[in-house]
Design an enzyme around this catalytic site. Structure first.
Site, mmCIF file in Angstrom:
data_model
loop_
_atom_site.group_PDB
_atom_site.id
_atom_site.type_symbol
_atom_site.label_atom_id
_atom_site.label_comp_id
_atom_site.label_asym_id
_atom_site.label_seq_id
_atom_site.Cartn_x
_atom_site.Cartn_y
_atom_site.Cartn_z
ATOM 1 N N HIS A 139 -3.995 0.621 -6.255
ATOM 2 C CA HIS A 139 -4.342 1.269 -4.994
ATOM 3 C C HIS A 139 -5.724 0.851 -4.521
ATOM 4 O O HIS A 139 -5.925 0.572 -3.327
ATOM 5 C CB HIS A 139 -4.271 2.791 -5.121
ATOM 6 C CG HIS A 139 -4.614 3.495 -3.839
ATOM 7 N ND1 HIS A 139 -5.846 4.078 -3.620
ATOM 8 C CD2 HIS A 139 -3.903 3.672 -2.693
ATOM 9 C CE1 HIS A 139 -5.865 4.600 -2.403
ATOM 10 N NE2 HIS A 139 -4.715 4.367 -1.812
ATOM 11 N N HIS A 165 1.345 5.033 -2.814
ATOM 12 C CA HIS A 165 1.507 6.415 -2.348
ATOM 13 C C HIS A 165 2.911 6.955 -2.618
ATOM 14 O O HIS A 165 3.075 8.022 -3.230
ATOM 15 C CB HIS A 165 1.202 6.494 -0.853
ATOM 16 C CG HIS A 165 -0.244 6.386 -0.526
ATOM 17 N ND1 HIS A 165 -1.039 7.481 -0.289
ATOM 18 C CD2 HIS A 165 -1.048 5.303 -0.388
ATOM 19 C CE1 HIS A 165 -2.268 7.094 -0.016
ATOM 20 N NE2 HIS A 165 -2.307 5.769 -0.073
ATOM 21 N N ILE A 217 -6.937 9.084 -1.110
ATOM 22 C CA ILE A 217 -7.204 8.844 0.306
ATOM 23 C C ILE A 217 -6.255 7.766 0.793
ATOM 24 O O ILE A 217 -5.720 6.991 -0.006
ATOM 25 C CB ILE A 217 -8.659 8.421 0.550
ATOM 26 C CG1 ILE A 217 -8.991 8.520 2.039
ATOM 27 C CG2 ILE A 217 -8.937 7.039 0.008
ATOM 28 C CD1 ILE A 217 -10.467 8.488 2.332
ATOM 29 N N ASN A 227 -6.673 -0.858 -0.833
ATOM 30 C CA ASN A 227 -7.145 0.189 0.067
ATOM 31 C C ASN A 227 -8.608 0.054 0.486
ATOM 32 O O ASN A 227 -8.918 0.094 1.675
ATOM 33 C CB ASN A 227 -6.942 1.573 -0.556
ATOM 34 C CG ASN A 227 -7.323 2.694 0.408
ATOM 35 O OD1 ASN A 227 -6.592 2.985 1.353
ATOM 36 N ND2 ASN A 227 -8.481 3.303 0.191
ATOM 37 N N HIS A 244 0.816 -1.208 0.000
ATOM 38 C CA HIS A 244 0.000 0.000 0.000
ATOM 39 C C HIS A 244 0.861 1.276 0.000
ATOM 40 O O HIS A 244 0.993 1.935 -1.021
ATOM 41 C CB HIS A 244 -0.938 -0.025 1.214
ATOM 42 C CG HIS A 244 -1.915 1.103 1.241
ATOM 43 N ND1 HIS A 244 -2.630 1.439 2.362
ATOM 44 C CD2 HIS A 244 -2.314 1.985 0.287
ATOM 45 C CE1 HIS A 244 -3.426 2.459 2.106
ATOM 46 N NE2 HIS A 244 -3.234 2.826 0.858
#
Length: 618
Positions: free
Chosen positions: A468, A281, A618, A472, A276
Site C-alpha cells: 500500500h 483496500h 488513508i 499510495n 491500489h
C-alpha cells in the site's frame, strides 16, 4: 418502516462501520482525517461551483503552472472551514482578504520542470514510480492477443521484429533480447480492450488497448521502443491499430507524446483501480472480517495482525461514499468512468490470486525475478537496479523474520497449527467466504504448518504495509503535476480517422491538441486535491516496526523479537539513503531524478513521499 429489522441501513452521510473499526478520537480530530472529510465534503463541491465549465481544459501549459502560483479563487462561504482543515492547500491572501486553493509544487516537478516529458523518466517510473506492479518480462514472440478475433479484431500485434530491431539500433536481435531478458512490456491490451467500445460511448473519454515495449540498456535503465494502440471494430468501423516509436521528426514526435499520454492515462486507471484500490483496500477486508469473526482477541495471530488492520474499514467506507461511488471522484476523473467498479471486479477475476500477493511471488510471476538461493533474499532480479523490488525485498524479509520469530514462539510444535480450530476457521473463512468465487482455485496455500502460517501472515502484513505504501504515498509527488500521469485521455489520437480540418489543426497547433486530450480543469483540480490529501501522513501514524503493541511487550521473547525488527527498520533507512546516493544506480540517482523513498519505513506528518504505515489507514 424497516422491512427487515435484522438489516442495517446506511446513514444519510456515512457507511456504517463498527465502533471498534472507526477512527479514534485523535485521528478524527487531527489533520489527516479532518482533511479527508473537508476535501471530499466541502472543497470538491466548492471547486465545482468555482469552475463553471466542466469541459474546459487548459489552453496553455502556463495555465497549468498557475495552479501552483496563483491558485483558484474560492467562493466566500467556503473559506473559514477549509482554511482550518486544509492549510496545505487553502491559503489566505492577506492583502486581498480572500482565500485561494493553491497547490504545492510536487517535488518531482520542483526538481525538473520537464520531467514528465522525458522518455527516460517515462520508463524509469515503471520501476520506481506510482505503479511498479504492471511491468513484465517479454517471454514469447510474436506478441499476440488471446481475445476472440471475431469480436476484437486480429490477435497479432503490429509491433514487429523489424520495428524493435530498428529501435534497438544493432545491439542485438529480438530473439537475443528475449533470450537475454532485455525486453519488457506494459501490457494493457487484453484487459482493457473489452471496455473500449463502452467507454468511448461516454462523453469526454477515450480508451485504447495498449502495449508498450521497453529495452534494458547496458547501464540498467529502460528505453521505450514502441507503443501500440488498438481500437477494436466498433460502430461499423473496422479495427484501428497503430504503432508509434520515438523519433526525431516533429510530426511523429508529437504523435509519440500523444501515445504516451494515452498509455499513462490507462496506467493511471489500472494503478488506482487495481494496484491500489483492489489489491490493498478491497482485498484486505476479508482478512479483517475473518480475523474479527474467527479469532478471539487473546489469540496470538489476532494480536499480531490487528495493527495491520487499524482504520482500514473506516477509510474504505469513506472511499465507497465519495471516491469509488457512482458519480464519485474516480468515475468523474478517470478513463474508466462509470465502468470503474466493474473493471476493478473484472481485473480481480482475471488476475488476482493470493499466492502472488506476496512480493517475491509477484516479481517471479512477472518475470522480474527468479529463485536463486545464492542471491540476496533468495531472488535474482532480472533488472538489478530496480528500486521498488530492491527495497521491497529488504522490507519483505524483515517483516517475514519478525513474523517467523512470533509464529515459532507460539507454535513450537508443527501440529499446533493444524489443531488450532480458531486459526483453521479463520483461514477457511478468508478462502471460502471472503474470496468465495475463487475458493476452488488450486493456488490457495494450505494451512498445516508454521511455515504455511508464516507465509500467509507475511503476505497479509505486506499488502497492508509495503504494497500500500508503494502505490499510495507518492501519488502527489508523481501525479500532482497531471501531465506526468493524466487520469483520462479525452480525445482520440490525431491520426485516428482524422478529418482534413482536424489534421490541419494538429499540424499547426500540436501542443493545443495534446492539451485538449489532458483532463479538464475541474477533473485535474479534483484529482490534485484528492492526491494531496491521500499522500499525507497523519500526526498519529503508526509505522511498521516502530512501536510494539502492549501485548508484545508483556512477553520477553516477543518483545526481544520486535526490538530486532525495530533495529532492522532503522538500519533499512540507512540502506535506502546509501542506495539513493549511489551514482551507479541510475534509476534512483541522477540530475533532477527523484530518489526512491516510498518504502523508507518512517516519516513525519504531511506529504513526504516516504513512510510505511502498518495499515491501510488513508
Amino acid at each position: 418502516m424497516v422491512a427487515d429489522p435484522a438489516s442495517e441501513k446506511r446513514d444519510a452521510l456515512l457507511f456504517y462501520v463498527p465502533r471498534d473499526e472507526s477512527f479514534s478520537g485523535i485521528k478524527t480530530l487531527n489533520f489527516g482525517a479532518k482533511a479527508i472529510y473537508s476535501a471530499l465534503h466541502s472543497l470538491i463541491p466548492t471547486l465545482e461551483s468555482a469552475i463553471m465549465d466542466s469541459d474546459r481544459g487548459f489552453p496553455y501549459f502556463t495555465e497549468i503552472d498557475s495552479l501552483f502560483n496563483e491558485g483558484v479563487n474560492l467562493p466566500e462561504k467556503s473559506k473559514k472551514s477549509l482554511l482550518n482543515a486544509l492549510p496545505r492547500l487553502v491559503k489566505t491572501v492577506k492583502d486581498k482578504a480572500e482565500n485561494i486553493l493553491r497547490f504545492e509544487t510536487p517535488e518531482a516537478m520542483d526538481r525538473d520542470k520537464f520531467f514528465w516529458l522525458r522518455d527516460d523518466e517515462f520508463a524509469r517510473q515503471t520501476l520506481a514510480g506510482l505503479n511498479p506492479y504492471s511491468l513484465q518480462l517479454v517471454t514469447e514472440w510474436p506478441l499476440k492477443s488471446t481475445l476472440d478475433p471475431k469480436i476484437y479484431g486480429s490477435p497479432e500485434s503490429l509491433i514487429t521484429k523489424e520495428i524493435l530491431e530498428q529501435e534497438i539500433r544493432g545491439f542485438m536481435t529480438v530473439e537475443e533480447a528475449i533470450k537475454q531478458k532485455k525486453l519488457f512490456m506494459l501490457d494493457y491490451h487484453d484487459l482493457f480492450l473489452p471496455y473500449v467500445k463502452r467507454i468511448r460511448e461516454l462523453k469526454g473519454t477515450v480508451l485504447y488497448g495498449s502495449r508498450t515495449v521497453f529495452f534494458l540498456n547496458p547501464d540498467g535503465t529502460l528505453r521505450p521502443l514502441a507503443i501500440e494502440l488498438t481500437r477494436p471494430p466498433i460502430d461499423g468501423k473496422p479495427e484501428w491499430k497503430r504503432v508509434y516509436t520515438p523519433t526525431w521528426h516533429s510530426t511523429e514526435c508529437w504523435l509519440w507524446r500523444h501515445a504516451k499520454a494515452h498509455v499513462l492515462a490507462t496506467d493511471s486507471t489500472y494503478h488506482q483501480l487495481v494496484s491500489h484500490w483492489l489489491r490493498t483496500h478491497c482485498c484486505a477486508e476479508p482478512y479483517i472480517i475473518a480475523t474479527n469473526r474467527q479469532l478471539s482477541a487473546m489469540h496470538p495471530i489476532y494480536r499480531l495482525l490487528t495493527p495491520h488492520f487499524r482504520y482500514t474499514m473506516e477509510i474504505n467506507a469513506l472511499a465507497r461514499q465519495v471516491l469509488v461511488n457512482a458519480g464519485g471522484i474516480i468515475e468523474s476523473t478517470f478513463s474508466s468512468s462509470k465502468h470503474s467498479t466493474e473493471f476493478s471486479s473484472y481485473a480481480y477475476d482475471k488476475q488476482w490470486r493470493f499466492d502472488h500477493e506476496g512480493l517475491p511471488k509477484d516479481l517471479i510471476s512477472r518475470g522480474l525475478a527468479v529463485e536463486d538461493p545464492s542471491a540476496p533474499h533468495g531472488l535474482k532480479l532480472t533488472i538489478e537496479d530496480h528500486p521498488f523490488a530492491s527495497d521491497g525485498l529488504v522490507l519483505w524479509d524483515s517483516i517475514k523474520q519478525w513474523v517467523t520469530d512470533y509464529v515459532n514462539h507460539y507454535y513450537p510444535n508443527p501440529s499446533l497449527v493444524e489443531s488450532d480450530e480458531e486459526l483453521q476457521a479463520w483461514w477457511s473463512e478468508i478462502r471460502n467466504v471472503g474470496h468465495g468465487d475463487k475458493k476452488d482455485e488450486p493456488w490457495w496455500p494450505n494451512l498445516k504448518t508454521p511455515e504455511d502460517l508464516i507465509e500467509i501472515v507475511t503476505t497479509i502484513a505486506w499488502v497492508s504495509s509495503g504494497h500500500h505504501a508503494a502505490v499510495n504515498f507518492g501519488q502527489y509527488t508523481y501525479g500532482g503535476y497531471f501531465p506526468n500521469r493524466p487520469t483520462v485521455a479525452r480525445t482520440t489520437m490525431p491520426d485516428e480517422d482524422p478529418t482534413e480540418e482536424s489534421w490541419k489543426f494538429f499540424m499547426s497547433k500540436p501542443e493545443a491538441v495534446l492539451l485538449a486530450s489532458f483532463p479538464s480543469q475541474i477533473q485535474a483540480t479534483k484529482v490534485m486535491t484528492i492526491l494531496d490529501v491521500l499522500s499525507s501522513h497523519s500526526t498519529d501514524e503508526e509505522y511498521v516496526g516502530d512501536k510494539a503493541e502492549p501485548s508484545w511487550k508483556q512477553d520477553p521473547v516477543i518483545n526481544a523479537a520486535f526490538e530486532r525488527f525495530n533495529g532492522r527498520m532503522k538500519e533499512f533507512e540507512g540502506i535506502i539513503d546509501d542506495r539513493n546516493a549511489n551514482t551507479d544506480l541510475k534509476n534512483r540517482n541522477g540530475a533532477g531524478t527523484m530518489p526512491y523513498e516510498l518504502l523508507k519505513p518512517f516519516s513525519g506528518p504531511g506529504v513526504t513521499g516516504k513512510g510505511v504505515p502498518n495499515s491501510i489507514s488513508i
